[in-house]
Design a protein around this motif. Structure first.
Motif, PDB file in Angstrom:
ATOM      1  N   SER A  40      -4.542   1.398  -0.516  1.00 12.45           N
ATOM      2  CA  SER A  40      -3.601   1.138   0.579  1.00 12.45           C
ATOM      3  C   SER A  40      -2.727  -0.086   0.311  1.00 12.45           C
ATOM      4  CB  SER A  40      -4.360   0.959   1.904  1.00 12.45           C
ATOM      5  OG  SER A  40      -5.190  -0.194   1.862  1.00 12.45           O
ATOM      6  N   ALA A  43      -0.063   0.906  -2.153  1.00 14.20           N
ATOM      7  CA  ALA A  43       0.979   1.661  -1.449  1.00 14.20           C
ATOM      8  C   ALA A  43       1.896   0.722  -0.663  1.00 14.20           C
ATOM      9  CB  ALA A  43       0.337   2.686  -0.517  1.00 14.20           C
ATOM     10  N   ASP A  44       1.294  -0.278  -0.015  1.00 18.61           N
ATOM     11  CA  ASP A  44       2.098  -1.248   0.748  1.00 18.61           C
ATOM     12  C   ASP A  44       3.090  -1.993  -0.144  1.00 18.61           C
ATOM     13  OD1 ASP A  44       0.747  -0.551   3.027  1.00 18.61           O
ATOM     14  OD2 ASP A  44      -0.555  -2.315   3.065  1.00 18.61           O
ATOM     15  N   TRP A  45       2.683  -2.201  -1.400  1.00 17.54           N
ATOM     16  CA  TRP A  45       3.558  -2.904  -2.357  1.00 17.54           C
ATOM     17  C   TRP A  45       4.526  -1.947  -3.060  1.00 17.54           C
ATOM     18  CZ3 TRP A  45       1.346  -7.440  -5.654  1.00 17.54           C
ATOM     19  CH2 TRP A  45       0.766  -8.417  -4.812  1.00 17.54           C
ATOM     20  N   GLY A  46       4.457  -0.659  -2.728  1.00 19.24           N
ATOM     21  CA  GLY A  46       5.313   0.325  -3.372  1.00 19.24           C
ATOM     22  C   GLY A  46       4.885   0.652  -4.790  1.00 19.24           C
ATOM     23  N   LEU A  47       3.579   0.495  -5.075  1.00 15.65           N
ATOM     24  CA  LEU A  47       3.072   0.722  -6.429  1.00 15.65           C
ATOM     25  C   LEU A  47       2.213   1.973  -6.465  1.00 15.65           C
ATOM     26  CD1 LEU A  47       1.961  -2.929  -7.315  1.00 15.65           C
ATOM     27  CD2 LEU A  47       3.983  -1.725  -8.181  1.00 15.65           C
ATOM     28  N   PRO A  48       2.198   2.665  -7.607  1.00 17.05           N
ATOM     29  CA  PRO A  48       1.345   3.854  -7.727  1.00 17.05           C
ATOM     30  C   PRO A  48      -0.114   3.451  -7.931  1.00 17.05           C
ATOM     31  CG  PRO A  48       2.441   3.425  -9.818  1.00 17.05           C
ATOM     32  CD  PRO A  48       2.994   2.417  -8.834  1.00 17.05           C
ATOM     33  N   GLY A  53       0.025   0.650 -12.047  1.00 23.42           N
ATOM     34  CA  GLY A  53       0.152   0.031 -10.718  1.00 23.42           C
ATOM     35  C   GLY A  53      -0.820  -1.117 -10.537  1.00 23.42           C
ATOM     36  N   PRO A 275       4.993  -7.803  -1.694  1.00 20.39           N
ATOM     37  CA  PRO A 275       4.784  -8.040  -3.122  1.00 20.39           C
ATOM     38  C   PRO A 275       5.515  -9.251  -3.716  1.00 20.39           C
ATOM     39  CG  PRO A 275       6.409  -6.307  -2.850  1.00 20.39           C
ATOM     40  CD  PRO A 275       5.971  -6.709  -1.463  1.00 20.39           C
TER      41      PRO A 275
END
Length: 297
Positions: A40, A43-48, A53, A275
């Motif tokens: 999660s 995802a919040d950082w826009g990473l896979p 990631g 991030p």
């Protein structure tokens, strides 16, 4: 930026972990930032949620707070779940933390017996190990004596260990609060054994290198079980600060006279500011000041 180097000097005994941690807390405040690449948070950082990631997340965290906090604490499980590629990232993360001079506590919670425990000690506490950290977390619930190979390896190399004593998960109480025939609680026996391991350091006037993990959310358990945390003589790693609900009141209530030896651990409270490295660093500084006001007034 103050560095507390982890690199041994040829011909000189390694400086014990407890002394290095005490200096780091004096300089930066008593905060440990967890590196927990939870799906999660990625995802919040826009990473896979992939090894790439994880790498971006962890190295960006080190860039943000390395050299600015007392310690970092990567959670091994979040790297292990990606197999060999995740472990390779963890090796890189540990090396990057060393480059900043920031102490690194690898959260692996290992506990085993005999040659297997020796294997874990070689994996995390030997100078030439790819996964070497300044300290590791250990589970004593196969008997505190089973940890001897790891504690001996840590002493030889100037590293440390944090032994689970009172954890905040509800299932832990069934084992940790249980009492033996003499009436002593299991967690109290662990604390007594760790105090023995730190006796020489305490006699020399320094913080011991064997610590305890005591959740900041365990309420009155320390008092109720008759545990004297001040007598342990080593650092007290306190997870649960911030997102898990522990604040100034809980820290004061749980640790009392032992407050100065507490290393408060937080992950989400700091990492959710990401991030951007500047925002992460600012939040870490704020959290360090917040816990420092309670633990080191």
């Amino acid at each position: 930026m103050t560095h507390h180097t982890t690199e041994p000097v040829p011909g000189r005994p390694p400086r014990p972990f407890g002394a290095r941690l005490e200096a780091a807390m004096d300089t930066h405040g008593p905060l440990c930032v967890g590196i927990d690449p939870h799906p999660s948070l990625l995802a919040d950082w826009g990473l896979p949620d992939t090894p790439a990631g994880l790498r971006d997340f962890a190295l960006r965290t080190i860039e943000a707070v390395g050299g600015h906090v007392a310690a970092l604490k990567p959670q091994s499980a979040f790297f292990e779940r990606h197999g060999a590629a995740g472990i390779a990232v963890l090796e890189e993360v540990l090396a990057a933390a060393r480059q900043t001079g920031t102490l690194c506590v690898l959260d692996v919670k290992r506990g085993d017996i005999g040659s297997t425990m020796t294997g874990y000690a070689q994996a995390y506490l030997a100078d030439d190990a790819p996964l070497a950290a300044d300290a590791v977390t250990l589970s004593p619930y196969l008997g505190l004596g089973s940890l001897a190979p790891a504690l001996e390896a840590a002493e030889r190399t100037g590293r440390g260990a944090f032994v689970l004593a009172l954890t905040s998960n509800p299932e832990g109480a069934g084992v940790q609060h249980a009492r033996d025939a003499s009436g002593q609680a299991v967690a109290a026996a662990v604390a007594t054994g760790v105090a023995r391991a730190n006796a020489a350091a305490v006699a020399a006037g320094t913080l011991g290198s064997v610590g305890l993990v005591v959740g900041a959310t365990v309420g009155d358990a320390v008092t109720r079980l008759g545990i004297d945390l001040a007598a342990v003589g080593g650092p007290l790693l306190a997870p649960g600060v911030g997102a898990q609900g522990a604040g100034a009141t809980e820290l004061e209530a749980v640790f009392g006279a032992a407050r100065r030896h507490v290393l408060a651990s937080t992950s989400r409270a700091v990492l959710s500011a990401g991030p951007h490295p500047g925002a992460i660093r600012a939040e870490a500084t704020r959290q360090a000041a917040r816990v420092g006001a309670v633990l080191r007034p």
